[in-house]
Design an enzyme around this catalytic site. Structure first.
Site: not given
Ligand code: S3P
Length: 446
Positions: A30, A35, A130, A173, A325, A352, A356
């Protein structure tokens, strides 16, 4: 852009499974899929994507990039052609709707701010609850003029001129890091993000593939990323590797359901994503990992999971970013382990798609598992060989990972278990039902 075909909706029951077996190609990742749409849209030239995860979240990002002026066209199953606008985005005529996707909205906020155009950002009920200040605050320091609804969506951005920023995110993050770096591409001067603890690094890896001049310096668990703006990306083919986070559901199911033997191929092997597999191995899981071909600058692996006798452990808090995740499904595995599993360092789980931490505890408790939560920790007292009775119904709170975790718990329990709504699974893993059925699981609407 073609529309999504939505998957099953409403409540669903997972019947106790006799043993799962089979070999599947892992669903597309994903993070890399989001991206590839975003970078392809920003780049000069045509980006060909193969193996794209055609989930609702990713398709919403594709629609947003099309609304910002890119050509986004499906050429076959998982195959897309993105005609980029060389950084020259246009102001969209309607709000950009990201549905359930935090990654989509936060990364595109950075992109739109850096491109100097305006936009409105909206999402579903879960996304609208969020926190967005983690992104709009640092982007604001760069000069982006956002207004939010008390730090949440809907948000509005006025066209702004950005200057580079040196920033240390207060939370681990990848979304925050990525939003700042993507804004930095369009900003004047140097943008620098310092991560005390590295998070998934797909933005950095893919920016390099798209020709960005970017410097990444590792120092133990920390990482500093620098790029000077403005700079324009160059189109590049992306063959999306398999998603370790989605793969976790079938693999954990195989570990905890007797007589199982499941293999997933093409799973991305990136240390910033594979904390779950390390943890499961520490718990005694019978996992065989074999190297596969590189895809989109990432290593891949074939993973085989067989029924295992698991034991409870303490999961190091500093591993959380590499498996953020995966805690709901790890907690399900822990419920079937002998002894106690302690998972600290989980404050981010509360921000999240749902809270969660609370949701995972509730789904376990509903099926008779002994579980405790702290402010930022989860403790699961595993049943080991006694097994789990099941019979509970998971409240998913619009959270795809709680829904899939609840179903896996049901498959492994004596009485089965249900979830209140499986609709959100299509946001991240539209093939979940076909994949689980192919392995021998029985999931049926109730
Ligand atoms: C992601 C970053 C994570 C992850 C999300 C996908 C990404 O989130 O939980 O499912 O693709 O950059 P956070 O940056 O909020 O930790």
């Amino acid at each position: 852009m073609s529309e999504t075909s939505s998957g099953p909706r409403g409540p669903m029951l997972a019947r106790p499974a006799q043993g799962l077996s089979g070999r599947l190609a892992a669903p597309g990742d994903k993070s890399v899929s989001h991206r590839s749409f975003i970078f392809g849209a920003l780049a000069r030239g045509e980006t060909r994507i193969t193996g794209l995860l055609e989930s609702e979240d990713v398709l919403n990002t594709g629609k947003a990039m099309a609304a910002l002026g890119a050509g986004v066209e499906r050429t076959g199953p998982g195959e897309w052609r993105v005609t980029g606008c060389a950084g020259a985005l246009t102001t969209p005529s309607a709000p950009l709707d990201f549905g359930n996707a935090g990654t989509g909205v936060r990364l595109v906020m950075g992109v739109v701010a850096g491109a100097g155009v305006g936009a409105d950002f909206v999402g579903d009920a879960s996304l609208s609850s969020r926190p967005m200040r983690r992104v709009t605050d640092p982007l604001g320091e760069m000069g982006a003029r956002f207004t939010t609804s008390d730090g949440r969506l809907p948000a509005h951005l006025e066209p702004s001129r950005l200057t580079g920023l040196s920033y240390t995110p207060p939370i681990a993050s990848a979304q925050v890091k990525s939003a700042i770096l993507l804004a930095g591409l369009g900003a004047e001067g140097e943008t620098c993000v310092h991560e005390p603890q590295i998070t998934r690094d797909h933005t950095e890896t893919m920016l390099k593939s798209f020709g960005a001049d970017i410097d990444v310096t590792r120092d133990g668990p920390a990482c500093t990323i620098r790029l000077a703006g403005p700079q324009t990306l160059t189109a590049c083919p992306v063959d999306v590797p398999g998603d370790p986070s989605s793969s976790a559901f079938a693999l954990v199911a195989a570990l905890i359901i007797p007589d199982s033997d499941v293999t997933l191929t093409g799973v991305m092997d990136n240390p910033a994503r594979t904390g779950l597999f390390t943890t499961l191995q520490e718990m005694g899981a019978d996992l065989t990992l074999q190297p596969g071909p590189d895809m989109a600058g990432e290593k891949t692996m074939t993973i085989t999971a067989r029924t295992s006798t698991l034991k409870g452990i303490e999961v190091p808090a500093e591993r959380a970013p590499a498996m953020i995740d995966e805690y709901p499904i790890l907690a399900v595995a822990a419920a079937f382990a002998e002894g106690t599993t302690f998972m600290p360092g989980l404050e981010e789980l509360r921000a999240k798609e749902s809270d969660r931490l609370a949701g995972t505890a509730a789904l376990l408790a509903a099926s008779g598992v002994s579980v405790e939560t702290g402010e930022d920790s989860l403790t699961v007292h595993g049943a080991g060989l006694r097994g789990i009775e099941g019979g509970g119904r998971t409240a998913t709170h619009h959270d795809h990972r709680l829904a899939m975790s609840g179903l896996v718990l049901g498959l492994a329990s004596r009485a089965g278990a249900s979830v209140d709504d499986v609709a959100m699974i299509a946001t991240s893993y539209p093939d979940f039902f076909d994949h689980m059925a192919a392995l021998g699981a029985v999931l049926e609407p109730v």
